[in-house]
Design a protein around this motif. Structure first.
Motif, PDB file in Angstrom:
ATOM      1  N   GLY A   1       0.793  -1.216   0.000  1.00  0.00           N
ATOM      2  CA  GLY A   1       0.000   0.000   0.000  1.00  0.00           C
ATOM      3  C   GLY A   1       0.828   1.268   0.000  1.00  0.00           C
ATOM      4  O   GLY A   1       0.330   2.330   0.388  1.00  0.00           O
ATOM      5  N   ARG A   2       2.073   1.172  -0.449  1.00  0.00           N
ATOM      6  CA  ARG A   2       2.971   2.325  -0.453  1.00  0.00           C
ATOM      7  C   ARG A   2       3.182   2.826  -1.876  1.00  0.00           C
ATOM      8  O   ARG A   2       3.050   2.074  -2.849  1.00  0.00           O
ATOM      9  N   ASP A   3       3.484   4.102  -2.010  1.00  0.00           N
ATOM     10  CA  ASP A   3       3.723   4.716  -3.317  1.00  0.00           C
ATOM     11  C   ASP A   3       5.178   4.478  -3.702  1.00  0.00           C
ATOM     12  O   ASP A   3       6.090   5.096  -3.148  1.00  0.00           O
ATOM     13  N   ALA A   4       5.404   3.576  -4.650  1.00  0.00           N
ATOM     14  CA  ALA A   4       6.759   3.176  -5.010  1.00  0.00           C
ATOM     15  C   ALA A   4       7.570   4.345  -5.553  1.00  0.00           C
ATOM     16  O   ALA A   4       8.779   4.450  -5.297  1.00  0.00           O
ATOM     17  N   PHE A   5       6.929   5.244  -6.299  1.00  0.00           N
ATOM     18  CA  PHE A   5       7.677   6.367  -6.878  1.00  0.00           C
ATOM     19  C   PHE A   5       8.130   7.335  -5.790  1.00  0.00           C
ATOM     20  O   PHE A   5       9.319   7.680  -5.709  1.00  0.00           O
ATOM     21  N   PHE A   6       7.212   7.767  -4.938  1.00  0.00           N
ATOM     22  CA  PHE A   6       7.548   8.794  -3.954  1.00  0.00           C
ATOM     23  C   PHE A   6       8.292   8.240  -2.743  1.00  0.00           C
ATOM     24  O   PHE A   6       8.980   8.987  -2.045  1.00  0.00           O
ATOM     25  N   GLU A   7       8.189   6.929  -2.492  1.00  0.00           N
ATOM     26  CA  GLU A   7       8.877   6.366  -1.333  1.00  0.00           C
ATOM     27  C   GLU A   7      10.218   5.724  -1.679  1.00  0.00           C
ATOM     28  O   GLU A   7      11.028   5.482  -0.789  1.00  0.00           O
ATOM     29  N   HIS A   8      10.436   5.425  -2.965  1.00  0.00           N
ATOM     30  CA  HIS A   8      11.711   4.795  -3.328  1.00  0.00           C
ATOM     31  C   HIS A   8      12.382   5.466  -4.529  1.00  0.00           C
ATOM     32  O   HIS A   8      13.510   5.939  -4.429  1.00  0.00           O
ATOM     33  N   THR A   9      11.686   5.501  -5.659  1.00  0.00           N
ATOM     34  CA  THR A   9      12.313   5.981  -6.898  1.00  0.00           C
ATOM     35  C   THR A   9      12.766   7.429  -6.776  1.00  0.00           C
ATOM     36  O   THR A   9      13.914   7.760  -7.116  1.00  0.00           O
ATOM     37  N   LEU A  10      11.884   8.312  -6.317  1.00  0.00           N
ATOM     38  CA  LEU A  10      12.238   9.729  -6.217  1.00  0.00           C
ATOM     39  C   LEU A  10      13.298   9.986  -5.152  1.00  0.00           C
ATOM     40  O   LEU A  10      14.277  10.707  -5.419  1.00  0.00           O
ATOM     41  N   PRO A  11      13.200   9.443  -3.922  1.00  0.00           N
ATOM     42  CA  PRO A  11      14.283   9.662  -2.951  1.00  0.00           C
ATOM     43  C   PRO A  11      15.639   9.161  -3.437  1.00  0.00           C
ATOM     44  O   PRO A  11      16.666   9.799  -3.188  1.00  0.00           O
ATOM     45  N   MET A  12      15.670   7.997  -4.126  1.00  0.00           N
ATOM     46  CA  MET A  12      16.930   7.502  -4.669  1.00  0.00           C
ATOM     47  C   MET A  12      17.505   8.483  -5.678  1.00  0.00           C
ATOM     48  O   MET A  12      18.715   8.744  -5.695  1.00  0.00           O
ATOM     49  N   ALA A  13      16.649   9.049  -6.526  1.00  0.00           N
ATOM     50  CA  ALA A  13      17.111  10.022  -7.520  1.00  0.00           C
ATOM     51  C   ALA A  13      17.635  11.286  -6.849  1.00  0.00           C
ATOM     52  O   ALA A  13      18.654  11.854  -7.258  1.00  0.00           O
ATOM     53  N   LYS A  14      16.964  11.734  -5.797  1.00  0.00           N
ATOM     54  CA  LYS A  14      17.427  12.920  -5.065  1.00  0.00           C
ATOM     55  C   LYS A  14      18.823  12.682  -4.494  1.00  0.00           C
ATOM     56  O   LYS A  14      19.707  13.554  -4.572  1.00  0.00           O
ATOM     57  N   MET A  15      19.021  11.499  -3.906  1.00  0.00           N
ATOM     58  CA  MET A  15      20.323  11.198  -3.319  1.00  0.00           C
ATOM     59  C   MET A  15      21.401  11.132  -4.394  1.00  0.00           C
ATOM     60  O   MET A  15      22.513  11.650  -4.218  1.00  0.00           O
ATOM     61  N   MET A  16      21.070  10.526  -5.533  1.00  0.00           N
ATOM     62  CA  MET A  16      22.045  10.432  -6.623  1.00  0.00           C
ATOM     63  C   MET A  16      22.385  11.805  -7.192  1.00  0.00           C
ATOM     64  O   MET A  16      23.549  12.088  -7.513  1.00  0.00           O
TER      65      MET A  16
END
Length: 686
Positions: free
Chosen positions: A608-623
């Protein structure tokens, strides 16, 4: 006797008095924070920006507690380069800051494959073995490349032959007493400070989990400092994976070859020489057969595919179901079972023959026993591991894919939180450090990905003045096509051409001096073919091999530019005007193409979690933060950060990405204004 905190204050006073040292209050503060954590057996997470001096801030409290209470501290980095910097450069300086610094026992310990094997050197390059034994400081690949005078290509081929193998005779090896790897292990057990890498920390924890009485690789230690902690999940994932591949099967054959040589004299004395050689030959034939079947299986599948995974609800996700292998695991199970059966049959045969030979020559069998046990355990555990592919635990996925140019069957753990709690966080007090540990000004993403629950957290301020040292340039929109739309519409060629045009303008305006970071090799090579600059502005491109070499060429030519991939987004250091512009070509979003990526996003969605906002986007921000961090490495560096991807200006998440860059930087949308404001001097001949 002075307290650890008093020793630290005195050490920094001594450091401040050294000529050329620039005192940084936040460096001292970080050292004292770490001192408190070690004292209180607590845990913390700290963002320590580039230039703060976190290496010394880590070593100084470790030294102080070693002197004050004999506490043992392990300091682990992600890259071997930084670990060696700690050892060769920072540790001697830290020792010199304490009156009794030389009395603190310290040791560098890396994974065994990083060390030269003296026995293998004696076999392949005997004329250099003795001089290497005498002159090498730590016996690493870095020593090997510095001391063995041969062309780079030949050195790489030689290193593959002389690197320490995954399993060896141990104490029975004639070079054991001088072995660089085992010497480092022995000294690490007694050292009060051990400098190592993340992979060794994971391997040590796995060994201790499988055998509670085992001291592992590092022995018991009181505190763990993880530098470059943003990369710790990558190392943990690699340490927890299992892979059945051509390379791994080749390692099994190599182990059998060593067993064959070690036991042949015993077999011949017992009159079983020919039978023993046949046993070994049969095993090698079985492994060669498995290698061929693995290739055939991959060709038949045609594309990577998911075999199985856990938990069950993840496997029911539509994207996972669409990515399943077409043979429903039967081919993979047959292959894995064949390898497992071959390993077990061979090891049982060795045990039986050892029992027979023991009756005739008990002393020689006893002498050979330890190394044979090592080899046999390696083969048996690998055989057992083959079955783990079809029984994943926790949150994991098993799949068929590619390992370089060859096929593989592999299992990856895709949610590391629970495994890392069990292996690391619940075992020893720790501190996680990185220049880019936070996203959106907090540690929530790091905690969620790793399962770490630090009691204390702090983001320390940068020692650099980004308001005057750096600027952000965003090319005008419209201009560059949206890369996602270009790919969907089949217009990648037009996208590459547009990026090449923008990059050409940037490189000319900056007089070269540009590091362009790409998200994929296909994109990098596509853009490169459309570049058309003068010979005075050469572009070096990271090839599939020799990544370090192209970086050195870039540093040596101030008017060159470098096109590079993932390994240059983090860890690459080129201070000064050689690197005056960092171009982030595309926001590095993880695209769910490979099975682990598909499974990870599916798992998050089933929760029930938003894969983009909880994983994909934070990973991109860190990179993005890591890539941009290549620019300002010293107080006198100046330059531009450029993000070509138009989505940072047109999409809602673009503002979030930009908010993770230094807020004091000025933003320009005119290239000439940006270059003029930052004060880059153009080439005189342009």
């Amino acid at each position: 006797m002075s307290t650890a905190a008093e020793l630290i204050e005195k050490a920094f006073d001594t450091l401040s008095a050294r000529p050329g040292f620039v005192s940084r209050s936040d460096q001292r503060q970080l050292a004292l924070l770490l001192c408190d954590l070690i004292e209180e057996k607590s845990s913390g997470a700290f963002e320590a920006p580039t230039g703060l001096g976190k290496s010394l801030a880590s070593l100084i409290p470790a030294m102080a507690h070693a002197l004050e209470s004999k506490r043992r501290t392990v300091i682990a980095t992600y890259t071997n380069v930084l670990a060696e910097q700690y050892w060769r450069k920072d540790l001697p300086l830290a020792r010199a800051l304490f009156e009794a610094g030389d009395s603190v026992k310290a040791q560098l310990l890396m994974g065994r494959a990083r060390y030269a094997c003296l026995a293998s050197m004696e076999e392949h390059i005997p004329e250099t073995t003795e001089s290497f034994r005498q002159l090498a400081e730590i016996g690493h690949e870095s020593d090997f490349r510095a001391l063995i005078r041969k062309p780079a290509r030949e050195l790489s081929m030689l290193w593959s032959k002389v690197a320490t193998p995954p399993v060896c005779p141990g104490r029975l090896c004639p070079a054991y007493d001088d072995c660089f790897y085992y010497k480092a292990r022995r000294q690490s057990e007694r050292a009060e400070i051990v400098i190592t890498n993340h992979s060794v920390v994971i391997q040590d924890a796995l060994m201790k989990r499988s055998n509670e009485d085992s001291g592992g690789l590092l022995g018991h230690y009181d505190f763990l400092i993880l530098d470059e902690a943003h990369d710790f999940p990558t190392a943990a994932g690699n340490g927890l994976e299992f892979e059945l591949s051509g390379a791994k099967l080749g390692a099994l054959a190599a182990v059998a070859h060593r067993m064959e040589s070690a036991l042949l004299p015993l077999a011949q004395r017992a009159g079983d020489g020919m039978a023993w050689l046949k046993d070994c030959a049969d095993f090698k034939v079985a492994i060669e057969s498995a290698q061929k079947k693995l290739i055939a299986y991959s060709i038949e599948l045609g594309r990577p595919g998911i075999l199985t995974g856990s938990p069950p609800e993840m496997m029911e996700h539509p994207q996972v179901r669409a990515s399943r292998t077409k043979d429903d695991m039967q081919g993979a199970k047959s292959l894995a079972s064949e390898v497992s059966d071959s390993c077990e049959k061979f090891v049982k045969g060795v045990d039986r023959r050892m029992d027979e030979w023991r009756e005739e020559d008990p002393e020689r069998v006893r002498q050979a026993g330890e190394s044979i046990r090592n080899y046999g355990t390696y083969l048996r555990e690998y055989g057992i591991g083959c079955f783990s592919l079809f029984d994943p635990q926790g949150v994991a996925v098993s799949y068929a894919g590619q390992s370089g140019a060859t096929a593989m069957l592999r299992q990856d753990v895709i949610d590391l939180a629970e495994p890392l709690k069990e292996l690391i966080w619940d075992k020893t007090p720790y501190a996680c450090l990185s220049a880019t540990l936070a996203t959106d000004g907090n540690f929530e993403f790091f905690r969620r990905v790793t399962g770490a629950e630090p009691r204390f957290e702090e983001i320390l301020p940068t020692p650099f003045d980004f308001g005057s040292q750096a600027a952000l340039y965003l090319p005008p929109v419209p201009g560059i096509p949206d890369p996602t739309i270009a790919r969907r519409e089949g217009n990648e060629e037009g996208y590459w051409r547009s990026v090449a045009s923008e990059l050409s303008k940037i490189i000319v305006a900056c007089g070269g001096r540009t590091l362009a970071l790409f998200h994929s090799r296909k994109e990098m090579e596509g853009v490169y073919q459309h570049m058309n600059l003068s010979a005075e502005l050469p572009i070096y491109m990271q090839l599939k091999y020799g990544a370090a070499m192209v970086g050195e060429r870039f540093k040596a030519n101030v008017h060159s530019s470098l096109f590079a991939l993932r390994s240059y987004w983090t860890g690459f250091d080129a201070p000064g005007e050689t690197l005056s512009c960092v171009v982030l070509v595309r926001v590095p979003f993880e695209v769910p193409i490979d099975p682990p990526q598909i499974a990870r996003l599916a798992y998050l969605q089933t929760q029930g979690r938003d894969a983009f906002f909880e994983h994909t986007l934070p990973m991109a921000k860190m990179m993005i933060r890591q890539g941009a961090g290549r620019l300002i490495r010293h107080a006198d560096d100046r330059g531009l950060i450029v993000i070509i991807d138009p989505r940072v200006q047109t999409k809602g998440y673009g503002e979030q990405i930009l908010a993770n860059l230094p807020p004091e930087m000025r933003t320009f949308r005119n290239l000439d204004d940006a270059v003029g404001w930052i004060g880059l001097e153009p080439m005189s001949l342009l």
